[in-house]
Design a protein around this motif. Sequence first.
Motif, short mmCIF file in Angstrom:
data_model
loop_
_atom_site.label_atom_id
_atom_site.label_comp_id
_atom_site.label_asym_id
_atom_site.label_seq_id
_atom_site.Cartn_x
_atom_site.Cartn_y
_atom_site.Cartn_z
N THR A 1 -8.01 7.01 18.58
CA THR A 1 -7.17 8.21 18.44
C THR A 1 -6.30 8.16 17.19
O THR A 1 -5.78 9.19 16.75
CB THR A 1 -6.25 8.35 19.67
OG1 THR A 1 -5.54 7.12 19.87
CG2 THR A 1 -7.06 8.67 20.91
N HIS A 2 -6.14 6.96 16.63
CA HIS A 2 -5.35 6.80 15.41
C HIS A 2 -6.21 6.32 14.25
O HIS A 2 -5.73 5.69 13.32
CB HIS A 2 -4.20 5.81 15.65
CG HIS A 2 -3.16 6.33 16.60
ND1 HIS A 2 -3.39 6.45 17.95
CD2 HIS A 2 -1.90 6.77 16.38
CE1 HIS A 2 -2.31 6.93 18.54
NE2 HIS A 2 -1.39 7.13 17.61
N GLY A 3 -7.51 6.63 14.33
CA GLY A 3 -8.40 6.32 13.21
C GLY A 3 -9.15 5.02 13.32
O GLY A 3 -9.95 4.70 12.45
N GLY A 4 -8.89 4.25 14.39
CA GLY A 4 -9.57 2.97 14.53
C GLY A 4 -9.04 1.95 13.53
O GLY A 4 -8.15 2.23 12.74
N PRO B 1 0.83 -1.22 0.00
CA PRO B 1 0.00 0.00 0.00
C PRO B 1 0.85 1.25 0.00
O PRO B 1 2.01 1.23 0.41
CB PRO B 1 -0.81 -0.13 1.31
CG PRO B 1 -0.04 -1.08 2.15
CD PRO B 1 0.65 -2.01 1.22
N ARG B 2 0.27 2.34 -0.47
CA ARG B 2 1.03 3.59 -0.54
C ARG B 2 1.41 4.08 0.84
O ARG B 2 2.46 4.66 1.04
CB ARG B 2 0.20 4.67 -1.26
CG ARG B 2 0.01 4.40 -2.74
CD ARG B 2 -0.64 5.57 -3.44
NE ARG B 2 0.21 6.75 -3.39
CZ ARG B 2 -0.06 7.87 -4.05
NH1 ARG B 2 -1.15 7.96 -4.79
NH2 ARG B 2 0.74 8.91 -3.96
N ARG B 3 0.53 3.88 1.82
CA ARG B 3 0.81 4.36 3.19
C ARG B 3 0.48 3.26 4.19
O ARG B 3 -0.52 2.56 4.04
CB ARG B 3 -0.01 5.62 3.50
CG ARG B 3 0.37 6.82 2.65
CD ARG B 3 -0.50 8.02 2.97
NE ARG B 3 -0.15 9.17 2.15
CZ ARG B 3 -0.61 9.39 0.93
NH1 ARG B 3 -1.47 8.53 0.39
NH2 ARG B 3 -0.23 10.45 0.25
N ASP B 4 1.33 3.14 5.20
CA ASP B 4 1.06 2.18 6.27
C ASP B 4 -0.07 2.69 7.15
O ASP B 4 -0.26 3.90 7.32
CB ASP B 4 2.31 1.99 7.14
CG ASP B 4 3.39 1.19 6.43
OD1 ASP B 4 3.04 0.32 5.61
OD2 ASP B 4 4.57 1.43 6.70
N GLY B 5 -0.81 1.75 7.74
CA GLY B 5 -1.75 2.11 8.78
C GLY B 5 -1.01 2.49 10.05
O GLY B 5 0.22 2.36 10.14
N ALA B 6 -1.73 2.94 11.07
CA ALA B 6 -1.10 3.43 12.30
C ALA B 6 -0.27 2.35 12.98
O ALA B 6 0.88 2.57 13.36
CB ALA B 6 -2.17 3.97 13.24
N VAL B 7 -0.83 1.14 13.13
CA VAL B 7 -0.10 0.07 13.81
C VAL B 7 1.07 -0.40 12.96
O VAL B 7 2.18 -0.61 13.47
CB VAL B 7 -1.05 -1.10 14.13
CG1 VAL B 7 -0.27 -2.28 14.67
CG2 VAL B 7 -2.11 -0.66 15.15
N ALA B 8 0.86 -0.57 11.66
CA ALA B 8 1.94 -1.01 10.78
C ALA B 8 3.08 -0.01 10.78
O ALA B 8 4.26 -0.38 10.78
CB ALA B 8 1.41 -1.22 9.37
N ALA B 9 2.75 1.29 10.80
CA ALA B 9 3.79 2.31 10.83
C ALA B 9 4.57 2.26 12.15
O ALA B 9 5.81 2.40 12.16
CB ALA B 9 3.17 3.70 10.64
N ALA B 10 3.86 2.06 13.26
CA ALA B 10 4.54 1.97 14.56
C ALA B 10 5.43 0.73 14.62
O ALA B 10 6.55 0.78 15.15
CB ALA B 10 3.51 1.95 15.68
#
Length: 501
Positions: A481-484, A321-330
């Motif tokens: 808080t991070h978009g669910g 994906p172009r951008r990671d989700g919140a958990v994947a990014a962390a």
Amino acid sequence: MSTLTALARAQALAAGVAQPIATVRHLHLSQRPLVFVPLTMAGEANAPLAALVGTDPDHPKLLIVAQPRNRDQRFAFAAELASILVAYVDGHCGVSETVDGGRGKDPRQRYLDAPQILVPNPAGISFVRLFGRSTRFRRTDGDYPVHPSVPLLGRWLTFFAERAEHPGSSALLAMTEALTLHWATGQSAMEDQNLAALLGWLDPPPGLTGPQAAARAEDPATWPPAGPVTDPGFDNERLAPAIAAYQAALDDEGARLLAYAELERLLRDQLEPTWRLMWRGVAKLRELTPGARVEGRWVADRDAFTGYAEYVQSGESYPQPRRDGAVAAAQRLDRLERAQASYAAQRAYDDPLVMADHRLTGEAFAGVVTMAKPDRVDDTGKRPVLRPRIMVLAEDPVALAPGAAVYSPARSAQKATVVFVTPTDGSRTEVVLELSGGMGRSLTAPPGSVPEVGERVTYTTLNDTYRPGAALPTREETPWTHGGPPPEYTPSEQDAAEDWS
């Protein structure tokens, strides 16, 4: 810039030649790397213009885009690049070995080798990242289809670009960064991004000093920029007229072939000097013996390559994906931070010159063991445990407080805890250390597991032991808080939209 690197730069300027800042090579160098030298069209974001690519120094493959603003020609370039790069990648998917899965898991397979791509500079890595992103989402059917190899090329380019962000990885390397990791020049870090000038300092021609060779390298007529951006003078005076001539000759087959041949000649002349520099850089790096822990980091690259190759071969893989989700990014940030700490420790353990930098900052000290009590037992707990103590007469100022944990490169599995720090006359310091680990389970230390009196030792706060990952929520438990919890990712037409499409 570290203190020793600054000193080495000053010495390089005084001596007129680059100075070593490493005693071993801190990266893996494949026996058959793929060298990739890209060029982009000025004024067009990441629009490919040409590339030299290959594994044979004497027979590079030239790829060009006669009209970079033409979408079909750009993706024909991508398909031709894919025929080379994907074949190179597939060539490493033949022979594998069986390795322990660890932690009760079944044994798994790992390829015996992995591909390695070399580009001239960090801008080349950026090109790989952006070109991968602009090709991996392309459709092979429907409106404006591309060759089936194009999205596959994009996925592999994205894989290599992501590995380049991983500290210690050698899957995708920028030659300027690889060289400046091991040598310091007398010019600025910005000037070191000019590969010709950098190699002028490292390997000046006979009769010239490093500064003289670097000054000559700044002439774009002799040494064109290493890309991917071309020289403005070349763009205005030679490239633009050649592209215009090609465009004007589209209706005349004979004139078009002549114009295309002229474009090929111009672009080859721009790329071949950098191609030669790349292989000079490879030869320079091969002069160094690889560090003891380099192979372990290459094994991690092989693991990552094997896992992604199997994912692609499964036939069910989606492009990243172009951008990671919140958990994947962390999770990604946590992996990179742990890898950076491990890489810093490994480089210091492998190389006394790198360790010397940490001695100057107070993260390490070296000295001679003056007292040792290898049979000391601590019986203050529930059961007695072996806890030898040694005293080190350190040659460096020691800023560590009692209770600090330090480790020795010679006995990396053993932890030492600072008990006392006592400055003596001059710059020396007496340090008492209590040792634990690396001595078995008995109350008698095996020979060699405890430093002996007279032995020279080095201790540092840098630690290469296993670090567990951070306790992060699962993807389904992403907090509001991070978009669910993010929706399940499926590629869409919007993924392929780019400013330069």
